[in-house]
Scaffold this motif. Structure first.
Motif, PDB file in Angstrom:
ATOM      1  N   VAL A 249       8.689   3.734  -8.421  1.00 55.73           N
ATOM      2  CA  VAL A 249       7.252   3.666  -8.167  1.00 55.73           C
ATOM      3  C   VAL A 249       6.920   2.444  -7.321  1.00 55.73           C
ATOM      4  N   MET A 250       7.627   1.346  -7.529  1.00 57.41           N
ATOM      5  CA  MET A 250       7.334   0.106  -6.802  1.00 57.41           C
ATOM      6  C   MET A 250       7.716   0.180  -5.330  1.00 57.41           C
TER       7      MET A 250
ATOM      8  N   ALA B  15      13.817  15.424  -0.063  1.00 59.17           N
ATOM      9  CA  ALA B  15      13.425  16.371  -1.107  1.00 59.17           C
ATOM     10  C   ALA B  15      14.394  16.316  -2.285  1.00 59.17           C
ATOM     11  N   GLY B  16      15.693  16.169  -1.999  1.00 62.93           N
ATOM     12  CA  GLY B  16      16.661  16.029  -3.086  1.00 62.93           C
ATOM     13  C   GLY B  16      16.424  14.775  -3.901  1.00 62.93           C
ATOM     14  N   THR B  17      16.044  13.663  -3.247  1.00 66.03           N
ATOM     15  CA  THR B  17      15.741  12.429  -3.969  1.00 66.03           C
ATOM     16  C   THR B  17      14.519  12.601  -4.852  1.00 66.03           C
TER      17      THR B  17
ATOM     18  N   GLY C 192       5.735  10.119  -2.061  1.00 65.85           N
ATOM     19  CA  GLY C 192       6.559  11.187  -2.620  1.00 65.85           C
ATOM     20  C   GLY C 192       7.282  10.762  -3.875  1.00 65.85           C
ATOM     21  N   TYR C 193       7.828   9.548  -3.891  1.00 68.40           N
ATOM     22  CA  TYR C 193       8.510   9.053  -5.082  1.00 68.40           C
ATOM     23  C   TYR C 193       7.529   8.890  -6.241  1.00 68.40           C
TER      24      TYR C 193
ATOM     25  N   VAL D 258       0.858  -1.177   0.000  1.00 70.28           N
ATOM     26  CA  VAL D 258       0.000   0.000   0.000  1.00 70.28           C
ATOM     27  C   VAL D 258       0.894   1.226   0.000  1.00 70.28           C
ATOM     28  N   PHE D 259       0.339   2.352  -0.443  1.00 72.42           N
ATOM     29  CA  PHE D 259       1.112   3.584  -0.429  1.00 72.42           C
ATOM     30  C   PHE D 259       1.329   4.044   1.011  1.00 72.42           C
TER      31      PHE D 259
END
Length: 201
Positions: free
Chosen positions: A171-172, A72-74, A177-178, A49-50
């Motif tokens: 995404v996985m 935030a940099g990532t 945030g990602y 889940v997210f």
């Protein structure tokens, strides 16, 4: 009472006296007698889940943000990577786009009256296969095999596919945030370079 039965009855309380239950004993045996193994994964990593966390690793354990700033940099890196991925797809389509042209003997628009009549008869007999044949011959005639061109095409596909798989891994992670960073990069890349070529997914 038999002596063997007395021995068994006297040996049974020993396990309960030490505080070990049969299930815990079996667990200890299954782990080689060393007790339960420590779990290194928390619930946010196990559940599909997210979730929101500023310390989620990306691609490797070495790339783990330590706070809000590094997180935030990532996210900014993922936006840039997704944008560059979309731009490279558009550039690839511009540089290596194959536009097949009709062959004079197969394209009715370029054929003479006699050849066009022959084409109509061929089309009535064999259907649309003549159009497919025209496109294949036109593509082979206008785009011959060249080692330098095909090498550049293959390398561009390699880079684009590698970037796409990295974005998929981001995404996985199921980090919100990602995920939003990748979507933002896709939007920005299509906004900047979508008009230069068809952007595929």
């Amino acid at each position: 009472m038999d002596h063997s039965m007395m021995d068994m009855s006297m040996s049974m309380p020993t396990a309960t006296a030490t505080g070990a239950t049969p299930s815990s004993t079996m667990d200890g045996m299954s782990h080689g007698g060393g007790g339960a193994m420590p779990m290194t994964m928390d619930m946010s990593q196990m559940a599909m889940v997210f979730f929101q966390s500023v310390t989620s690793p990306l691609f490797s354990k070495a790339w783990t943000p330590s706070g809000t700033g590094s997180y935030a940099g990532t996210c900014i890196f993922l936006v840039v990577l997704a944008t560059l991925h979309r731009v490279l797809i558009a550039v690839r389509n511009l540089v290596f786009e194959t536009v097949p042209h009709g062959h004079p003997k197969l394209d009715p628009a370029l054929a003479s009256d006699g050849e066009e009549a022959a084409m109509d008869a061929y089309r009535r007999r064999y259907g649309r296969s003549v159009g497919v044949l025209a496109r294949i011959r036109g593509a082979l005639h206008d785009n011959p095999f060249r080692i330098a061109t095909e090498t550049a095409r293959a390398l561009s596909e390699l880079v684009i596919s590698g970037m796409g798989y990295l974005l998929m891994l981001a995404v996985m992670t199921m980090n919100v945030g990602y995920f939003l960073s990748v979507l933002g990069g896709v939007f920005l890349g299509a906004f900047l370079a979508g008009r230069f070529g068809t952007v595929d997914h």
